[in-house]
Design an enzyme around this catalytic site. Structure first.
Site, PDB file in Angstrom:
ATOM      1  NE  ARG A   1      -1.131   2.476   2.875  1.00  0.00           N
ATOM      2  CZ  ARG A   1      -0.549   3.571   3.347  1.00  0.00           C
ATOM      3  NH1 ARG A   1      -0.438   4.651   2.587  1.00  0.00           N
ATOM      4  NH2 ARG A   1      -0.027   3.601   4.570  1.00  0.00           N
ATOM      5  CG  ASP A   2       3.143   4.334   3.023  1.00  0.00           C
ATOM      6  OD1 ASP A   2       3.026   5.211   2.157  1.00  0.00           O
ATOM      7  OD2 ASP A   2       3.445   4.582   4.206  1.00  0.00           O
TER       8      ASP A   2
ATOM      9  CG  HIS B   1       3.730   4.439   9.206  1.00  0.00           C
ATOM     10  ND1 HIS B   1       3.075   3.457   8.484  1.00  0.00           N
ATOM     11  CD2 HIS B   1       4.043   5.396   8.293  1.00  0.00           C
ATOM     12  CE1 HIS B   1       3.001   3.804   7.210  1.00  0.00           C
ATOM     13  NE2 HIS B   1       3.584   4.979   7.078  1.00  0.00           N
TER      14      HIS B   1
ATOM     15  CG  HIS C   1       7.713   7.414   5.446  1.00  0.00           C
ATOM     16  ND1 HIS C   1       7.445   7.046   4.152  1.00  0.00           N
ATOM     17  CD2 HIS C   1       6.554   7.218   6.123  1.00  0.00           C
ATOM     18  CE1 HIS C   1       6.185   6.666   4.050  1.00  0.00           C
ATOM     19  NE2 HIS C   1       5.611   6.760   5.234  1.00  0.00           N
TER      20      HIS C   1
ATOM     21  CB  CYS D   1       3.564  10.346   1.492  1.00  0.00           C
ATOM     22  SG  CYS D   1       1.901  11.010   1.609  1.00  0.00           S
TER      23      CYS D   1
ATOM     24  CG  ASN E   1       6.650   2.946   4.533  1.00  0.00           C
ATOM     25  OD1 ASN E   1       6.235   2.913   3.383  1.00  0.00           O
ATOM     26  ND2 ASN E   1       5.949   3.436   5.532  1.00  0.00           N
TER      27      ASN E   1
HETATM   28  P1  HMG Z   1     -12.799  14.597  -1.856  1.00  0.00           P
HETATM   29  O1  HMG Z   1     -12.563  14.988  -3.266  1.00  0.00           O
HETATM   30  O2  HMG Z   1     -12.685  15.647  -0.818  1.00  0.00           O
HETATM   31  O3  HMG Z   1     -14.170  13.817  -1.651  1.00  0.00           O
HETATM   32  O4  HMG Z   1     -11.836  13.392  -1.529  1.00  0.00           O
HETATM   33  P2  HMG Z   1     -15.611  14.026  -2.164  1.00  0.00           P
HETATM   34  O5  HMG Z   1     -16.459  13.336  -1.134  1.00  0.00           O
HETATM   35  O6  HMG Z   1     -15.886  15.464  -2.524  1.00  0.00           O
HETATM   36  O7  HMG Z   1     -15.644  13.145  -3.523  1.00  0.00           O
HETATM   37  C1  HMG Z   1     -14.985  13.536  -4.707  1.00  0.00           C
HETATM   38  C2  HMG Z   1     -14.950  12.360  -5.669  1.00  0.00           C
HETATM   39  O8  HMG Z   1     -14.221  11.273  -5.098  1.00  0.00           O
HETATM   40  C3  HMG Z   1     -16.334  11.769  -5.978  1.00  0.00           C
HETATM   41  O9  HMG Z   1     -16.275  11.231  -7.309  1.00  0.00           O
HETATM   42  C4  HMG Z   1     -16.453  10.618  -5.014  1.00  0.00           C
HETATM   43  O10 HMG Z   1     -17.335   9.620  -5.443  1.00  0.00           O
HETATM   44  C5  HMG Z   1     -15.029  10.102  -5.004  1.00  0.00           C
HETATM   45  P3  HMG Z   1     -16.776  12.060  -8.613  1.00  0.00           P
HETATM   46  O11 HMG Z   1     -18.220  12.355  -8.329  1.00  0.00           O
HETATM   47  O12 HMG Z   1     -15.907  13.309  -8.683  1.00  0.00           O
HETATM   48  O13 HMG Z   1     -16.540  11.103  -9.759  1.00  0.00           O
HETATM   49  N1  HMG Z   1     -14.686   9.415  -3.761  1.00  0.00           N
HETATM   50  C6  HMG Z   1     -14.180   8.171  -3.704  1.00  0.00           C
HETATM   51  N2  HMG Z   1     -13.853   7.286  -4.664  1.00  0.00           N
HETATM   52  C7  HMG Z   1     -13.354   6.108  -4.263  1.00  0.00           C
HETATM   53  N3  HMG Z   1     -13.162   5.776  -2.953  1.00  0.00           N
HETATM   54  C8  HMG Z   1     -13.481   6.635  -1.983  1.00  0.00           C
HETATM   55  C9  HMG Z   1     -14.010   7.898  -2.348  1.00  0.00           C
HETATM   56  N4  HMG Z   1     -14.412   8.971  -1.631  1.00  0.00           N
HETATM   57  C10 HMG Z   1     -14.827   9.886  -2.507  1.00  0.00           C
HETATM   58  N5  HMG Z   1     -13.277   6.304  -0.709  1.00  0.00           N
HETATM   59  C11 HMG Z   1     -10.771  11.624  -0.318  1.00  0.00           C
HETATM   60  C12 HMG Z   1     -11.690  12.856  -0.234  1.00  0.00           C
HETATM   61  C13 HMG Z   1     -10.297  11.256   1.058  1.00  0.00           C
HETATM   62  C14 HMG Z   1     -11.566  10.492  -0.937  1.00  0.00           C
HETATM   63  C15 HMG Z   1      -9.583  12.006  -1.243  1.00  0.00           C
HETATM   64  O14 HMG Z   1      -8.976  13.160  -0.730  1.00  0.00           O
HETATM   65  C16 HMG Z   1      -8.555  10.910  -1.366  1.00  0.00           C
HETATM   66  O15 HMG Z   1      -8.841   9.838  -1.868  1.00  0.00           O
HETATM   67  N6  HMG Z   1      -7.328  11.201  -0.954  1.00  0.00           N
HETATM   68  C17 HMG Z   1      -6.233  10.250  -1.061  1.00  0.00           C
HETATM   69  C18 HMG Z   1      -5.623  10.102   0.268  1.00  0.00           C
HETATM   70  C19 HMG Z   1      -4.541   9.028   0.223  1.00  0.00           C
HETATM   71  O16 HMG Z   1      -4.784   7.887  -0.155  1.00  0.00           O
HETATM   72  N7  HMG Z   1      -3.332   9.422   0.654  1.00  0.00           N
HETATM   73  C20 HMG Z   1      -2.260   8.508   0.765  1.00  0.00           C
HETATM   74  C21 HMG Z   1      -2.467   7.574   1.928  1.00  0.00           C
HETATM   75  S1  HMG Z   1      -2.163   8.309   3.519  1.00  0.00           S
HETATM   76  C22 HMG Z   1      -0.483   8.028   3.788  1.00  0.00           C
HETATM   77  O17 HMG Z   1       0.200   7.564   2.916  1.00  0.00           O
HETATM   78  C23 HMG Z   1       0.079   8.296   5.160  1.00  0.00           C
HETATM   79  C24 HMG Z   1       0.298   7.015   5.964  1.00  0.00           C
HETATM   80  O18 HMG Z   1       1.147   6.133   5.281  1.00  0.00           O
HETATM   81  C25 HMG Z   1       0.891   7.360   7.315  1.00  0.00           C
HETATM   82  C26 HMG Z   1       2.127   8.257   7.244  1.00  0.00           C
HETATM   83  O19 HMG Z   1       3.103   7.905   6.578  1.00  0.00           O
HETATM   84  O20 HMG Z   1       2.053   9.305   7.865  1.00  0.00           O
HETATM   85  C27 HMG Z   1      -1.030   6.296   6.219  1.00  0.00           C
HETATM   86 MG    MG Z   2       3.344   6.263   5.300  1.00  0.00          MG
END
Ligand code: HMG
Ligand code: MG
Length: 305
Positions: A16-17, A208, A210, A241, A250
């Site tokens: 995933r990450d 967690h 990096h 990220c 990571n």
């Molecule tokens: P948004 O644009 O604010 O949401 O996204 P919305 O509710 O306004 O929806 C916009 C569009 O997204 C719509 O589609 C929804 O249907 C769709 P459209 O009508 O435009 O065709 N949508 C979705 N589609 C699929 N799955 C969903 C979903 N929700 C809405 N769940 C949202 C909000 C959170 C969805 C968006 O900002 C997003 O997907 N962000 C990606 C975040 C991400 O994955 N980041 C990386 C992971 S976090 C990380 O890596 C950190 C971690 O490792 C820890 C660390 O290292 O610190 C965990």
């Molecule tokens: Mg991470």
């Protein structure tokens, strides 16, 4: 060495990450081979995908197929990120074993990563917790930017405590502390954990880290000294990220396992089997692994023939 945990659980986040940050989209059969290889290496907690917007993270768009293609086994947990109700419903449909919500200790990072404030993110998680209770699924909580933020710089440990406690109060069983951009040092880790552990038990915390600045193993050592026994890591050091420019992967699972083996701490991971799996995915990505241990073991192997 008497204060270290005797056993550590590794949460493998490479699929995933790691893969979410690769420029190329990895085909489904390659992902499934990779995850099955991780299982063969003895990893038991595997984050296999995320149910987020495919427009934001196209690399994870096939997560439903990934989960449907995996064989659930006893003692194995396949988990996924679920940022909202839509993601949670898709995750349940795909048959995940566990889900994770992700919040940040920094407002700016929250906006860039999930397009809402910290407070709004906690509200968006409500249906995730409700559905999790109905479907008997455990919820893990990530807190990003626990030591540094690409937009705000150093983060106050009390901000991390507040969001961690809020996630625990909502029903998370474990908080994974994300040094998203890998700027934290052992001194900062010490200060962060000293603050958190005044109210949160070590058994509810995971780390967690990096490895952007090469501090991850040293920071993990500090976490072990504080009794934390859940470590997130990515095979070969995959990862990064997309919303944190310059953040590298990571900490590598191989590097963590090598350190734990040397300290007599059990993780259940077979280092050689893991290197074999990581080698395949890095060959596929056509790049060198970040893991020092992996590179050293491969070099030793080549010299023997
Ligand atoms: P948004 O644009 O604010 O949401 O996204 P919305 O509710 O306004 O929806 C916009 C569009 O997204 C719509 O589609 C929804 O249907 C769709 P459209 O009508 O435009 O065709 N949508 C979705 N589609 C699929 N799955 C969903 C979903 N929700 C809405 N769940 C949202 C909000 C959170 C969805 C968006 O900002 C997003 O997907 N962000 C990606 C975040 C991400 O994955 N980041 C990386 C992971 S976090 C990380 O890596 C950190 C971690 O490792 C820890 C660390 O290292 O610190 C965990
Ligand atoms: Mg991470």
């Amino acid at each position: 060495m008497s204060n270290y945990p005797k056993q550590v659980s590794i949460v493998e986040v490479g699929a995933r990450d790691g893969l979410q940050n690769e420029a190329s989209v990895i085909e489904l059969p390659v992902k499934l081979d990779f995850i099955n290889g991780l299982l063969r290496a003895g990893l038991r907690r595997i984050e296999a995908g995320s149910f987020v917007s495919p427009k934001w993270v196209p690399q994870m768009a096939d997560s439903a197929d990934v989960f449907k293609g995996l064989t659930n086994g006893s003692g194995v947990t396949f988990s996924a990120l679920t940022p909202n109700e839509k993601g949670m419903l898709a995750a349940i449909d795909a048959g995940v074993d566990e889900v994770a919500v992700f919040a940040a200790a920094s407002e700016s990072f929250s906006q860039r990563n999930i397009n809402c404030s910290i407070e709004q993110s906690l509200e968006r998680f409500e249906p995730v917790f409700t559905l999790a209770r109905q479907h008997n699924l455990q919820v893990r909580g990530y807190v990003s930017c626990v030591m540094g933020c690409p937009y705000e710089g150093d983060i106050n440990p009390n901000a991390v405590l507040a969001v961690s406690q809020a996630l625990l109060d909502k029903g998370c069983y474990e908080i994974s502390l994300g040094d998203t951009i890998g700027t934290g040092t052992p001194g900062q880790t010490e200060r962060l954990l000293s603050t958190l552990l005044t109210t949160i038990p070590a058994t509810n915390l995971a780390v967690h880290f990096h490895d952007t600045y090469g501090q991850a193993l040293a920071n993990i050592l500090v976490a072990l000294q504080h009794g934390i026994s859940v470590i997130d890591a990515a095979a070969g050091g995959l990862g990064g990220c997309p919303y944190a420019a310059g953040a590298s992967g990571n900490v590598a699972t191989e590097d963590v396992v090598y350190m734990l083996n040397g300290m007599g701490i059990h993780s259940g991971v077979d280092l050689d089997a893991l290197v074999a799996t990581s080698t395949q995915i890095f060959n596929h990505l056509n790049r060198e692994p970040a893991s020092r241990t992996m590179r050293a073991l491969l070099a030793r192997h080549h010299n023997m023939f």
